[in-house]
Design a protein around this motif. Structure first.
Motif, PDB file in Angstrom:
ATOM      1  N   GLN A 149      18.753 -11.739 -15.717  1.00  0.00           N
ATOM      2  CA  GLN A 149      19.247 -11.683 -13.897  1.00  0.00           C
ATOM      3  C   GLN A 149      19.182  -9.818 -14.140  1.00  0.00           C
ATOM      4  OE1 GLN A 149      22.672 -13.186 -14.431  1.00  0.00           O
ATOM      5  NE2 GLN A 149      22.068 -15.421 -14.801  1.00  0.00           N
ATOM      6  N   GLY A 150      19.318  -9.929 -15.318  1.00  0.00           N
ATOM      7  CA  GLY A 150      19.614  -7.747 -15.218  1.00  0.00           C
ATOM      8  C   GLY A 150      18.863  -7.124 -14.607  1.00  0.00           C
ATOM      9  N   PHE A 151      17.063  -7.729 -15.493  1.00  0.00           N
ATOM     10  CA  PHE A 151      15.891  -7.265 -15.195  1.00  0.00           C
ATOM     11  C   PHE A 151      15.516  -7.671 -13.689  1.00  0.00           C
ATOM     12  CE2 PHE A 151      11.696  -8.179 -14.703  1.00  0.00           C
ATOM     13  CZ  PHE A 151      10.539  -7.516 -15.086  1.00  0.00           C
ATOM     14  N   TRP A 152      15.929  -8.622 -13.497  1.00  0.00           N
ATOM     15  CA  TRP A 152      15.496  -8.597 -11.746  1.00  0.00           C
ATOM     16  C   TRP A 152      16.512  -7.982 -10.684  1.00  0.00           C
ATOM     17  CZ3 TRP A 152      11.076 -10.026 -10.055  1.00  0.00           C
ATOM     18  CH2 TRP A 152      10.620 -11.325 -11.600  1.00  0.00           C
ATOM     19  N   ASN A 153      17.936  -7.767 -11.148  1.00  0.00           N
ATOM     20  CA  ASN A 153      18.536  -6.552 -10.616  1.00  0.00           C
ATOM     21  C   ASN A 153      17.980  -5.132 -10.687  1.00  0.00           C
ATOM     22  OD1 ASN A 153      20.387  -8.073  -9.585  1.00  0.00           O
ATOM     23  ND2 ASN A 153      21.738  -8.670 -11.484  1.00  0.00           N
ATOM     24  N   LYS A 154      17.780  -4.786 -11.496  1.00  0.00           N
ATOM     25  CA  LYS A 154      16.783  -3.407 -12.087  1.00  0.00           C
ATOM     26  C   LYS A 154      15.577  -3.501 -10.882  1.00  0.00           C
ATOM     27  CE  LYS A 154      17.963  -0.169 -14.716  1.00  0.00           C
ATOM     28  NZ  LYS A 154      19.237   0.041 -13.778  1.00  0.00           N
ATOM     29  N   VAL A 155      14.550  -4.490 -11.383  1.00  0.00           N
ATOM     30  CA  VAL A 155      13.534  -4.926 -10.244  1.00  0.00           C
ATOM     31  C   VAL A 155      14.068  -4.175  -8.822  1.00  0.00           C
ATOM     32  CG1 VAL A 155      11.934  -6.582  -8.857  1.00  0.00           C
ATOM     33  CG2 VAL A 155      12.560  -5.497 -11.554  1.00  0.00           C
ATOM     34  N   GLY A 156      15.142  -4.537  -7.887  1.00  0.00           N
ATOM     35  CA  GLY A 156      15.424  -4.618  -6.766  1.00  0.00           C
ATOM     36  C   GLY A 156      16.546  -3.413  -6.793  1.00  0.00           C
ATOM     37  N   GLU A 157      16.702  -2.483  -7.883  1.00  0.00           N
ATOM     38  CA  GLU A 157      17.222  -1.625  -7.774  1.00  0.00           C
ATOM     39  C   GLU A 157      15.681  -0.468  -7.480  1.00  0.00           C
ATOM     40  OE1 GLU A 157      19.406  -0.062 -10.556  1.00  0.00           O
ATOM     41  OE2 GLU A 157      20.662  -1.156 -11.022  1.00  0.00           O
ATOM     42  N   TYR A 158      15.003  -0.728  -7.677  1.00  0.00           N
ATOM     43  CA  TYR A 158      13.886   0.090  -8.522  1.00  0.00           C
ATOM     44  C   TYR A 158      12.529   0.309  -7.431  1.00  0.00           C
ATOM     45  CZ  TYR A 158      14.476   1.339 -13.106  1.00  0.00           C
ATOM     46  OH  TYR A 158      15.331   1.902 -14.656  1.00  0.00           O
ATOM     47  N   GLY A 159      13.033  -0.557  -6.654  1.00  0.00           N
ATOM     48  CA  GLY A 159      11.929  -1.409  -5.315  1.00  0.00           C
ATOM     49  C   GLY A 159      12.213  -0.338  -4.273  1.00  0.00           C
ATOM     50  N   PRO A 160      13.847  -0.649  -3.687  1.00  0.00           N
ATOM     51  CA  PRO A 160      13.554   0.675  -2.455  1.00  0.00           C
ATOM     52  C   PRO A 160      13.943   2.140  -3.091  1.00  0.00           C
ATOM     53  CG  PRO A 160      15.167  -0.706  -2.769  1.00  0.00           C
ATOM     54  CD  PRO A 160      14.539  -0.747  -3.852  1.00  0.00           C
ATOM     55  N   ALA A 161      13.755   2.543  -4.024  1.00  0.00           N
ATOM     56  CA  ALA A 161      13.130   4.224  -4.663  1.00  0.00           C
ATOM     57  C   ALA A 161      12.379   3.708  -4.599  1.00  0.00           C
ATOM     58  CB  ALA A 161      14.006   3.890  -5.690  1.00  0.00           C
ATOM     59  N   TRP A 162      11.185   3.403  -5.157  1.00  0.00           N
ATOM     60  CA  TRP A 162       9.937   3.712  -4.736  1.00  0.00           C
ATOM     61  C   TRP A 162       9.052   3.345  -3.779  1.00  0.00           C
ATOM     62  CZ3 TRP A 162       6.599   5.422  -8.559  1.00  0.00           C
ATOM     63  CH2 TRP A 162       6.520   5.493  -9.868  1.00  0.00           C
ATOM     64  N   GLY A 163       9.540   2.238  -2.981  1.00  0.00           N
ATOM     65  CA  GLY A 163       9.218   2.954  -1.639  1.00  0.00           C
ATOM     66  C   GLY A 163       9.851   3.596  -0.405  1.00  0.00           C
ATOM     67  N   MET A 164      10.807   5.013  -1.026  1.00  0.00           N
ATOM     68  CA  MET A 164      10.939   6.011  -1.204  1.00  0.00           C
ATOM     69  C   MET A 164      10.067   7.079  -1.109  1.00  0.00           C
ATOM     70  SD  MET A 164      13.334   7.490   0.780  1.00  0.00           S
ATOM     71  CE  MET A 164      13.266   9.162   1.442  1.00  0.00           C
ATOM     72  N   ILE A 165       9.933   6.919  -2.883  1.00  0.00           N
ATOM     73  CA  ILE A 165       9.040   7.970  -3.379  1.00  0.00           C
ATOM     74  C   ILE A 165       7.747   7.869  -2.302  1.00  0.00           C
ATOM     75  CG2 ILE A 165       6.765   8.164  -5.543  1.00  0.00           C
ATOM     76  CD1 ILE A 165       9.810   7.475  -7.010  1.00  0.00           C
ATOM     77  N   SER A 204       3.678   7.003  10.380  1.00  0.00           N
ATOM     78  CA  SER A 204       4.227   5.319   9.904  1.00  0.00           C
ATOM     79  C   SER A 204       3.721   4.172   8.692  1.00  0.00           C
ATOM     80  CB  SER A 204       3.361   4.289  11.321  1.00  0.00           C
ATOM     81  OG  SER A 204       2.324   4.265  11.054  1.00  0.00           O
ATOM     82  N   VAL A 205       2.730   4.772   8.661  1.00  0.00           N
ATOM     83  CA  VAL A 205       1.835   4.624   6.759  1.00  0.00           C
ATOM     84  C   VAL A 205       3.141   4.889   6.403  1.00  0.00           C
ATOM     85  CG1 VAL A 205       0.237   4.687   5.072  1.00  0.00           C
ATOM     86  CG2 VAL A 205      -0.322   4.235   7.799  1.00  0.00           C
ATOM     87  N   ALA A 206       3.498   6.150   6.143  1.00  0.00           N
ATOM     88  CA  ALA A 206       4.131   6.686   5.057  1.00  0.00           C
ATOM     89  C   ALA A 206       5.505   6.026   5.322  1.00  0.00           C
ATOM     90  CB  ALA A 206       5.052   8.179   5.107  1.00  0.00           C
ATOM     91  N   LEU A 207       5.833   5.490   6.192  1.00  0.00           N
ATOM     92  CA  LEU A 207       7.076   5.106   6.497  1.00  0.00           C
ATOM     93  C   LEU A 207       6.712   3.268   6.143  1.00  0.00           C
ATOM     94  CD1 LEU A 207       8.826   5.548   9.339  1.00  0.00           C
ATOM     95  CD2 LEU A 207       9.768   5.884   6.775  1.00  0.00           C
ATOM     96  N   LEU A 208       5.677   2.913   5.730  1.00  0.00           N
ATOM     97  CA  LEU A 208       5.650   1.550   5.405  1.00  0.00           C
ATOM     98  C   LEU A 208       6.053   1.116   4.062  1.00  0.00           C
ATOM     99  CD1 LEU A 208       2.008   0.146   5.630  1.00  0.00           C
ATOM    100  CD2 LEU A 208       3.930  -0.728   6.881  1.00  0.00           C
ATOM    101  N   THR A 209       5.516   2.009   3.138  1.00  0.00           N
ATOM    102  CA  THR A 209       6.306   2.264   1.765  1.00  0.00           C
ATOM    103  C   THR A 209       8.124   2.324   1.381  1.00  0.00           C
ATOM    104  OG1 THR A 209       6.563   4.611   1.134  1.00  0.00           O
ATOM    105  CG2 THR A 209       4.503   3.622   0.596  1.00  0.00           C
ATOM    106  N   THR A 210       8.138   2.278   2.826  1.00  0.00           N
ATOM    107  CA  THR A 210      10.007   1.931   2.050  1.00  0.00           C
ATOM    108  C   THR A 210      10.515   0.703   2.877  1.00  0.00           C
ATOM    109  OG1 THR A 210      10.207   4.088   2.372  1.00  0.00           O
ATOM    110  CG2 THR A 210      12.088   2.673   3.166  1.00  0.00           C
ATOM    111  N   LEU A 211       9.211   0.682   3.797  1.00  0.00           N
ATOM    112  CA  LEU A 211       9.613  -0.814   3.794  1.00  0.00           C
ATOM    113  C   LEU A 211       9.184  -2.016   2.799  1.00  0.00           C
ATOM    114  CD1 LEU A 211       9.612  -3.326   6.277  1.00  0.00           C
ATOM    115  CD2 LEU A 211       7.442  -3.435   6.289  1.00  0.00           C
ATOM    116  N   TYR A 212       8.332  -1.478   2.455  1.00  0.00           N
ATOM    117  CA  TYR A 212       7.765  -2.389   1.177  1.00  0.00           C
ATOM    118  C   TYR A 212       8.784  -2.286  -0.232  1.00  0.00           C
ATOM    119  CZ  TYR A 212       3.456  -2.898   2.886  1.00  0.00           C
ATOM    120  OH  TYR A 212       1.908  -3.395   3.608  1.00  0.00           O
ATOM    121  N   GLY A 213       9.528  -1.536  -0.480  1.00  0.00           N
ATOM    122  CA  GLY A 213      10.162  -1.682  -1.152  1.00  0.00           C
ATOM    123  C   GLY A 213      11.237  -2.024  -0.374  1.00  0.00           C
TER     124      GLY A 213
END
Lengths: 69, 265
Positions: free
Chosen positions: B143-159, B183-192
């Motif tokens: 569960q901790g693994f998937w929680n970590k994925v959930g944490e990193y996702g938005p951060a990588w969207g931001m990157i 708008s293309v740049a913002l897509l990654t935030t959405l994906y994250g």
């Protein structure tokens, strides 16, 4: 103190003064006043027999001790 | 198959796509290989750094668990235990060894074999409880693994968005391109955010729910096995184990018993 055999054929010595209940369920379960349970292969009759034999032996030894001393 | 997981996935995709298509939206505008690469690739690289390789592979594989329906329910476990206690009452504890062969639940089997071997009740409880603690620990890890994925996702969207913005700012000669590149740049935030909130965190939560149910089952099994060892009456064992269940499930078991009783009569 009496010898009883556990299910895995291991013999243990039980302090028969601590026995609270002996149940046959049909395995013989000896409950001690401490709450500990011992599952024995002997029937409750055999265990009672052992206790009587032990107590008789004990009192005999005590009497002998008195006679000698 | 777990309908909730599948239904949720389908409904989620449907609502996202439907929302995009509203007001002449174009689905193609939302597909950007580079954005996918940076959010998904980035997130999983980050988790790869966070966890040892074997655990990483194991945790990714564990995702199949959320599609599976749990095999045994509480009622079945209780019925099985009552059946075993009946055998123990009639033929003694040693007869359980034979009965254990027909049980496919490893945990129950282990418990029964311990009992048949004449292990002290206290020790049986200790051994089984230790097993539960470690099962729980392993579940928490995944569960901790998937929680970590959930944490990193938005951060990588931001990157990804930052990378897109930097590229955009370096090519500002033509002002008309600002809008589209932004708008293309913002897509990654959405994906994250989608990766985190639609996949990773729900997966972690489903695993938590499944894990809790499994632990409860094991606790019911321990209580039942110890009662069998103590030679308690099957009726009493049933009442004792029902205390673990929600009232709705208790009624189900009683109804089943009534039916069985009628069939036998």
């Amino acid at each position: 103190m009496i010898y009883v055999t556990k299910l895995n054929d291991e013999e243990v010595v039980v302090n028969c003064d601590l026995i609270e209940v002996i149940e046959e369920t049909p395995n013989t379960i000896i409950t001690l006043t401490t709450g500990k349970k011992i599952i024995a292969k002997e029937s409750s009759k055999e265990i009672i027999e052992k206790i009587i034999r032990y107590k008789t032996y004990l009192s005999k030894r005590l009497r002998e001790g008195h006679d000698n001393g | 198959m777990d309908l909730a997981t599948i239904g949720g996935l389908i409904a989620g995709v449907f609502f996202i796509v439907a929302a995009i298509l509203q007001d002449k939206g174009n689905l193609a505008d939302f597909g950007q290989l580079a954005s996918v690469m940076i959010t998904f690739g980035g997130t999983f690289s980050a988790t790869l750094i966070s966890f040892p390789l074997a655990d990483f592979i194991n945790s990714v594989k564990s995702v199949t668990l959320i599609f599976r329906n749990k095999q045994l329910n509480e009622g079945e476990i209780i019925r099985k235990i009552i059946e075993l206690s009946n055998i123990a009452r009639k033929e003694g504890l040693l007869a359980l060894e034979e009965a254990a062969e027909s049980i496919d639940d490893e945990f129950m089997k282990k418990g029964i074999l311990l009992i048949v071997d004449g292990t002290d009740p206290e020790l049986v409880r200790n051994i089984l409880e230790t097993e539960i603690i470690f099962v729980e620990g392993r579940h928490k890890y995944v569960q901790g693994f998937w929680n970590k994925v959930g944490e990193y996702g938005p951060a990588w969207g931001m990157i990804g968005t930052l990378i897109g913005l930097i590229k955009m700012l370096q090519n500002m000669n033509d002002p008309s391109t600002i809008g589209p590149s932004m708008s293309v740049a913002l897509l990654t935030t959405l994906y994250g955010s989608v990766l985190a909130n639609f996949l990773a965190l729900p997966i972690a939560n489903k695993m938590k729910v499944i894990s809790e149910a499994e632990i409860l089952l094991k606790e019911v099994a321990i209580e039942g096995l110890l009662s069998i060892q103590a030679g308690e009456n099957p009726r009493v064992i049933e009442e004792k184990l029902k205390a673990f269940l929600a009232p709705r499930l208790r009624d189900e078991i009683s109804e089943d018993d009534a039916q069985e009783g009628e069939n036998n009569a």
